[in-house]
Design an enzyme around this catalytic site. Structure first.
Site, PDB file in Angstrom:
ATOM      1  N   LYS A 110       0.848  -1.185   0.000  1.00  0.00           N
ATOM      2  CA  LYS A 110       0.000   0.000   0.000  1.00  0.00           C
ATOM      3  C   LYS A 110       0.891   1.244   0.000  1.00  0.00           C
ATOM      4  O   LYS A 110       1.903   1.299   0.698  1.00  0.00           O
ATOM      5  CB  LYS A 110      -0.897  -0.016   1.246  1.00  0.00           C
ATOM      6  CG  LYS A 110      -1.862   1.164   1.356  1.00  0.00           C
ATOM      7  CD  LYS A 110      -2.703   1.015   2.618  1.00  0.00           C
ATOM      8  CE  LYS A 110      -3.645   2.183   2.824  1.00  0.00           C
ATOM      9  NZ  LYS A 110      -4.427   2.045   4.074  1.00  0.00           N
ATOM     10  N   SER A 186      -9.020   2.909   3.540  1.00  0.00           N
ATOM     11  CA  SER A 186      -8.094   3.518   2.616  1.00  0.00           C
ATOM     12  C   SER A 186      -7.237   2.511   1.850  1.00  0.00           C
ATOM     13  O   SER A 186      -6.433   2.903   1.005  1.00  0.00           O
ATOM     14  CB  SER A 186      -7.173   4.467   3.385  1.00  0.00           C
ATOM     15  OG  SER A 186      -6.390   3.768   4.346  1.00  0.00           O
ATOM     16  N   SER A 210      -9.617   0.623   7.696  1.00  0.00           N
ATOM     17  CA  SER A 210      -9.070   0.659   6.344  1.00  0.00           C
ATOM     18  C   SER A 210      -8.592  -0.665   5.783  1.00  0.00           C
ATOM     19  O   SER A 210      -8.241  -0.743   4.617  1.00  0.00           O
ATOM     20  CB  SER A 210      -7.932   1.679   6.279  1.00  0.00           C
ATOM     21  OG  SER A 210      -8.424   2.984   6.439  1.00  0.00           O
TER      22      SER A 210
END
Length: 510
Positions: A110, A186, A210
């Site tokens: 990520k 996210s 997230s």
């Protein structure tokens, strides 16, 4: 207890942080001469792919080329893999890799918090778009030791500060199940990549939901570990200690093996999770025994829950009872106004500090044209706060954690929907959305159930157990007491065996 208004939630920072093994796929026939096909690749989880490499039925380079080809085929529609390290990964895949549990498996990081020497981690922000790391994060070192081949970074909203994956820097990431909708956030870039078959699992982080929110939106398994289980540094700007790093996966066993490969405190950590009795991989398939399940129907917000999400949790509650678990309804011991006020204070202070630290690092202040409006507004909010405000917020967090620990003496796990509404359409929860009422409503629903376990530090997982009439995934969440990922893995593998999801794939064409 009265519900909290959406306006109070916005001021309070409700959008924060959004900061047995699986039914094993069939093995390939040995001695195949042709290159691995995509259908053969996507039929395996990460553990399965590593087993093929170990048996020399496929090479790491072959796996990587399938992952790259799939990226190039579907990412123009998804916008999930925003930073690409293809050539560097090819060089690594052709070397002698460590004999780790996932040796040769393609891997995506990520684009938030984690750093690889010589590469950019943008944190989803224009202000970080050219910030090249001069070190490797501890977790990156552990992923490499496990044999993973890192070939890119996946999209995140700026600072991971909303439950969708949209930013001024990278644009919108889309859901493979319906391109008009968000994959959540996210960690939406990672979730979209896994759901679309680019990789069987990918790195993710969770500061308010997230990992679990994108898992819910994309039909994946997503476990947020106990606070302190996985190192976040050596340098991290993540808010307070809410944020935990792990993964989104298609199988339960992948999540367990990945957590075994990454867990353990580092010398710089100031929090540490309790020790474990055995590797988490050995918990997968272990009988959880009869559990006391507390069914949470009403979130901390005390606001209504969408019928699709209610139905998903209700069906799983019924299934749990049929498997011999005791299920009873329970109310959360959290006063919403104090809770969200504390979260908002914490969010504002740490967001402001992150922005100012970037200015100090590069020798010139960050300007409003470099930061999303939803994050820029935190500077003014932070300037209006005092040390007493921050201390009061910390006291609220400690009381919340203590009250949840007391509740967990009565229950082994808590069951709820993962989200209070299905995945929203693109644009609704962008940090640059000028329609604040629309943003508030969506942000409230997204993290209404998830953020509590970031505050308390408890492990929690989202399982893909329901799809609504529109074909969108709806996750169901379980949380356990602090340090009890072992119990979650046992329960998850029981559910995976009874209600398998591995074979469900989105309609996205390759």
């Amino acid at each position: 207890m009265a519900s909290i208004s959406r306006r109070e939630l916005l001021v309070g920072g409700a959008s924060l942080a959004l900061t047995t093994a699986c039914r094993a796929p069939a093995a390939l026939a040995s001695g195949r001469g042709a290159a691995l096909s995509f259908e053969e690749y996507v039929a395996q989880d990460a553990v399965g792919l590593a087993a093929l490499v170990a048996r020399k039925e496929v090479t790491p380079a072959e796996l990587l080329e399938v992952a790259i080809a799939r990226t190039e085929a579907v990412d123009p529609k998804l916008n999930a893999v925003v930073i690409r390290h293809f050539d560097a990964a090819r060089a690594v895949a052709n070397m002698d890799l460590p004999a780790g549990p996932l040796s040769g498996v393609p891997w995506l990081l990520k684009d938030l918090h984690l750093y690889v020497r010589g590469t950019v981690t943008s944190n989803g922000s224009v202000a970080w778009k050219d910030r090249v790391a001069d070190y490797d994060s501890t977790l990156v070192e552990r992923y490499r030791a496990a044999g993973l081949v890192i070939f890119g970074k996946t999209a995140s909203p700026e600072f991971g500060a909303t439950a969708v994956t949209e930013s001024t820097l990278w644009g919108a990431t889309r859901n493979p199940w319906n391109l008009a909708h968000t994959p959540g956030g996210s960690s939406g870039g990672s979730a979209a990549a896994v759901a679309a078959g680019i990789v069987p699992a990918a790195n993710a982080s969770d500061g308010g939901g997230s990992i679990r929110i994108p898992a819910s939106c994309c039909g994946l398994f997503g476990l947020k570990p106990t606070r302190g289980r996985v190192p976040r540094g050596p340098h991290s700007y993540s808010a307070h200690s809410f944020s935990c790093i792990h993964a989104v996966t298609r199988s339960v066993r992948d999540s367990a093996v990945l957590l075994d490969a990454s867990r353990g405190s580092a010398p710089y950590d100031y929090t540490a999770a309790p020790p474990v009795a055995r590797p988490f991989a050995e918990e997968v398939g272990r009988d959880p025994g009869p559990l006391r399940v507390g069914w949470v129907k009403t979130p901390v917000t005390r606001l209504p829950v969408h019928v699709d999400c209610e139905a998903a949790a209700a069906q799983v509650a019924k299934q749990c009872a049929s498997w011999g678990h005791t299920v009873e309804e329970v109310a959360l011991p959290v006063e919403p106004r104090k809770y969200y006020t504390a979260v908002g204070i914490n969010n504002a202070v740490h967001t402001a500090r992150r922005i100012r630290a970037r200015g100090e690092e590069r020798g010139r202040p960050v300007g409003p044209d470099e930061i999303e409006p939803g994050n820029w507004s935190k500077l003014a909010q932070a300037d209006g706060l005092s040390a007493d405000d921050l201390a009061s917020a910390e006291a609220t967090f400690r009381k919340t954690a203590a009250d949840m620990a007391t509740l967990m003496q009565r229950y082994d796990v808590l069951l709820s929907p993962t989200m209070a509404a299905p995945p929203v359409k693109i644009g609704v929860m962008s940090l640059s959305n000028p329609d604040q009422e629309e943003f508030i409503t969506a942000a409230t629903a997204a993290s209404a159930f998830t953020m509590l376990y970031n505050v308390s530090g408890q492990p929690a997982m989202s399982l893909p157990l329901h799809w609504n009439a529109a074909g969108l995934p709806i996750g169901v969440m379980f949380a356990a007491a602090f340090g009890r990922e072992d119990l979650l893995f046992r329960l998850a593998s029981q559910i995976e065996g009874e209600l398998p999801w591995f074979g469900k794939r989105p309609p996205l064409a390759g």
